[in-house]
Design an enzyme around this catalytic site. Structure first.
Site, PDB file in Angstrom:
ATOM      1  N   GLY A   1       5.743  -6.636   4.096  1.00  0.00           N
ATOM      2  CA  GLY A   1       5.649  -6.205   2.706  1.00  0.00           C
ATOM      3  C   GLY A   1       4.244  -5.805   2.298  1.00  0.00           C
ATOM      4  CE  LYS A   2       0.310  -8.904   6.092  1.00  0.00           C
ATOM      5  NZ  LYS A   2      -0.323  -9.169   7.410  1.00  0.00           N
ATOM      6  CB  VAL A   3       2.612  -0.862   4.443  1.00  0.00           C
ATOM      7  CG1 VAL A   3       2.848   0.631   4.308  1.00  0.00           C
ATOM      8  CG2 VAL A   3       1.204  -1.133   4.963  1.00  0.00           C
TER       9      VAL A   3
ATOM     10  CG  PHE B   1      -2.147  -0.873   1.005  1.00  0.00           C
ATOM     11  CD1 PHE B   1      -3.253  -0.400   0.308  1.00  0.00           C
ATOM     12  CD2 PHE B   1      -2.174  -2.177   1.480  1.00  0.00           C
ATOM     13  CE1 PHE B   1      -4.366  -1.200   0.102  1.00  0.00           C
ATOM     14  CE2 PHE B   1      -3.268  -2.984   1.278  1.00  0.00           C
ATOM     15  CZ  PHE B   1      -4.372  -2.499   0.584  1.00  0.00           C
TER      16      PHE B   1
END
Length: 316
Positions: free
Chosen positions: A285-287, A257
């Protein structure tokens, strides 16, 4: 800008004392909070800045995570208006919020009550309590009648995704989140729909009909949205399943994101996702590493309306 990177070790930005005036707009107030810049007031002013950037970024796909039971507290109208105005590209909600959305849409109401009460007496009066909000049992009688009628229109032997099931429900309503989303073709995901009155009513319906809800079908739909997005932003009202469903979907892509804002009252030191900082999501690693993120620790019935109102004022 990352959470935790706003402290300047060279002490070059002073805290400015707040001065309030009659007739100030919400943006005026948040600007004063920004100049002070401390504690959750400072975090909130950064949230407004990030949210405004997210809404005005034409390349961004915008996700909204809507946890808890915010509709009984009157917050559902804000979500519905955001969808109507093209500010939400995908909504992930708890089943509770959508249940109460339907209850409001069929003409029933939640009522102002008090948390200082005798709950046994409320039980005898057939009144259900959600902290300081009351909901009479009559609403659930009307809800059951409506839901069974809507479910009965599903084709026997068919297979349907949760989001398509919610779109079907929304198509039978005139107002509210599901109605607005159906009208504007915005997907509503509810991965824990069984954990709600909508799920219980579906279970009752299934006793006599054979319609299958594919619980995994929506994973393809939301992950495709993540893959197809050039940039992505997320606003999390609370945490729980909606927050994780959004973040784990982006985890399946090679990106993260670009914008992320969380409004929560939960603590980060207990290890739960609802209180976890968005910096923690960078480790997964989601953001993105350079994403603009902030968490505001405060009651969302305060921060959510102020956030949206200030952003709308700045955009207009």
């Amino acid at each position: 800008m990352r959470e935790g990177t706003y402290i300047h070790m060279d002490c070059d930005i002073p805290v400015r004392q707040a001065h309030l005036k009659p007739g100030m707009s919400v943006n005026d107030l948040v600007t004063v909070m920004e100049q002070a810049g401390a504690y959750n007031g400072g975090a909130f002013s950064r949230a407004v800045s990030i949210y405004t950037s997210m809404l005005t970024d034409a390349r961004a796909t915008r996700f909204l995570g809507f946890a808890g039971a915010m509709v009984p507290a009157g917050m559902g109208g804000i979500v519905s208006d955001l969808i109507r105005d093209g500010r939400v590209d995908a909504l992930v909600s708890t089943g509770a919020n959508l249940t109460h959305d339907v209850i409001e849409a069929i003409g029933c109401h939640h009522f102002k009550g008090t948390e200082r009460c005798n709950d046994v007496d409320l039980r005898h009066e057939e009144i259900n309590r959600i902290y300081d909000v009351y909901l009479p049992n009559d609403a659930f009688i009307a809800f059951e009648e409506f839901m069974q009628g809507v479910y009965s229109e599903l084709e026997d032997g068919s297979v349907i995704s949760i989001s398509d099931l919610l779109a079907h429900i929304g198509s039978k309503l005139e107002t509210g989140i599901l109605a607005t989303a159906a009208r504007h073709n915005i997907p509503v995901f509810c991965p824990a729909i069984q954990d709600s009155m909508i799920g219980l009513q579906y279970w009752l319906f299934r006793q006599g009909r054979k319609v299958t809800v594919d619980a995994f079908a929506d994973m393809t739909k939301i992950i495709d949205l993540c893959f197809e997005s050039e940039r992505a932003g997320a606003l999390f009202i609370g945490g729980g399943v909606p927050k994780n469903f959004i973040l784990q979907s982006m985890l399946m892509t090679p990106k993260g994101f670009t914008y992320a804002i969380q409004l929560t009252g939960d603590r980060p030191d207990l290890g739960g996702l609802s209180g976890a900082t968005l910096d923690e999501a960078r480790s997964w690693g989601k953001v993105e590493e350079d994403a603009e993120t902030v968490t505001v620790y405060c009651d969302a019935t305060i921060t959510f309306p102020l956030l949206v109102a200030t952003a709308m004022e700045r955009i207009s």
